[in-house]
Motif scaffolding. Structure first.
Motif, PDB file in Angstrom:
ATOM      1  N   GLN A  35      38.228 -45.346 -50.320  1.00  0.00           N
ATOM      2  CA  GLN A  35      38.936 -44.853 -49.142  1.00  0.00           C
ATOM      3  C   GLN A  35      38.355 -43.507 -48.730  1.00  0.00           C
ATOM      4  N   LEU A  36      38.219 -43.342 -47.416  1.00  0.00           N
ATOM      5  CA  LEU A  36      37.716 -42.088 -46.895  1.00  0.00           C
ATOM      6  C   LEU A  36      38.706 -41.516 -45.898  1.00  0.00           C
ATOM      7  N   SER A  37      38.345 -40.404 -45.292  1.00  0.00           N
ATOM      8  CA  SER A  37      39.317 -39.658 -44.490  1.00  0.00           C
ATOM      9  C   SER A  37      39.238 -39.997 -43.003  1.00  0.00           C
ATOM     10  N   GLN A  65      39.942 -33.888 -46.383  1.00  0.00           N
ATOM     11  CA  GLN A  65      39.442 -35.255 -46.527  1.00  0.00           C
ATOM     12  C   GLN A  65      40.080 -35.963 -47.715  1.00  0.00           C
ATOM     13  N   SER A  69      42.294 -39.408 -47.571  1.00  0.00           N
ATOM     14  CA  SER A  69      41.853 -40.574 -48.343  1.00  0.00           C
ATOM     15  C   SER A  69      43.016 -41.148 -49.140  1.00  0.00           C
ATOM     16  N   TYR A  70      43.830 -40.274 -49.745  1.00  0.00           N
ATOM     17  CA  TYR A  70      45.020 -40.739 -50.467  1.00  0.00           C
ATOM     18  C   TYR A  70      46.036 -41.344 -49.504  1.00  0.00           C
ATOM     19  N   ASN A  72      45.393 -42.941 -46.763  1.00  0.00           N
ATOM     20  CA  ASN A  72      44.897 -44.273 -46.408  1.00  0.00           C
ATOM     21  C   ASN A  72      45.136 -45.257 -47.550  1.00  0.00           C
ATOM     22  N   GLN A 134      31.049 -37.129 -44.422  1.00  0.00           N
ATOM     23  CA  GLN A 134      32.022 -37.519 -45.450  1.00  0.00           C
ATOM     24  C   GLN A 134      31.767 -36.740 -46.739  1.00  0.00           C
ATOM     25  N   GLU A 137      35.184 -39.984 -51.299  1.00  0.00           N
ATOM     26  CA  GLU A 137      35.605 -41.377 -51.190  1.00  0.00           C
ATOM     27  C   GLU A 137      36.303 -41.710 -52.491  1.00  0.00           C
TER      28      GLU A 137
END
Length: 144
Positions: A35-37, A65, A69-70, A72, A134, A137
């Motif tokens: 997962q990314l931001s 970021q 990510s968390y 998402n 980025q 991740e």
């Protein structure tokens, strides 16, 4: 005999472009792709500033970021009726270890709601991730 896979996505264009599932549930285990931001429209949240050669100039947005990510991951887990409480393992891929270590503890504790999250965690540094701006991740495995 094939596995019974319950696949979920987030509707991001790169899901079709790259050809993968954001999340796959097999039995009582949920596997989340890194997962990314990004926001709900696929825009990078807190992109790193880049030079003319698309190299990261600084890592000051690592916390922004990481939090997104968390968030998402929480969204995807929610599609299975799960939460971050179901996470048993995570792997953080970062572009700068010092920047990640400066923010990872507080971010992780806040996201998991615990001073010592009951999650196996690994942090790895890499020179670059999928998108030039980025910085982080995060891959997750959860049990339900």
């Amino acid at each position: 005999m094939g596995l019974d896979k319950d696949v979920k996505g987030m509707g991001m264009p790169w899901e079709d472009e790259y050809g993968y599932a954001q999340a796959v549930k097999v039995g009582d285990t949920i596997y989340l792709s890194g997962q990314l931001s990004h926001d709900a429209q696929g825009n990078m949240v807190g992109p790193a500033p880049l030079d003319a050669g698309n190299r990261i100039l600084d890592h000051s947005n690592m916390q922004v970021q990481m939090r997104q990510s968390y968030e998402n991951a929480k969204t995807l887990l929610g599609r299975y009726g799960a939460t971050l409480d179901n996470v048993v393992e995570e792997v953080l891929y970062v572009t700068d270890m010092d920047a990640a270590f400066a923010v990872a503890g507080p971010v992780r504790k806040a996201m998991y709601g615990s001073q010592r999250p009951a999650v196996a965690s690994t942090v790895l540094v890499t020179p670059r991730l999928a998108l030039p701006a980025q910085l982080v991740e995060i891959r997750f495995v959860a049990k339900v």
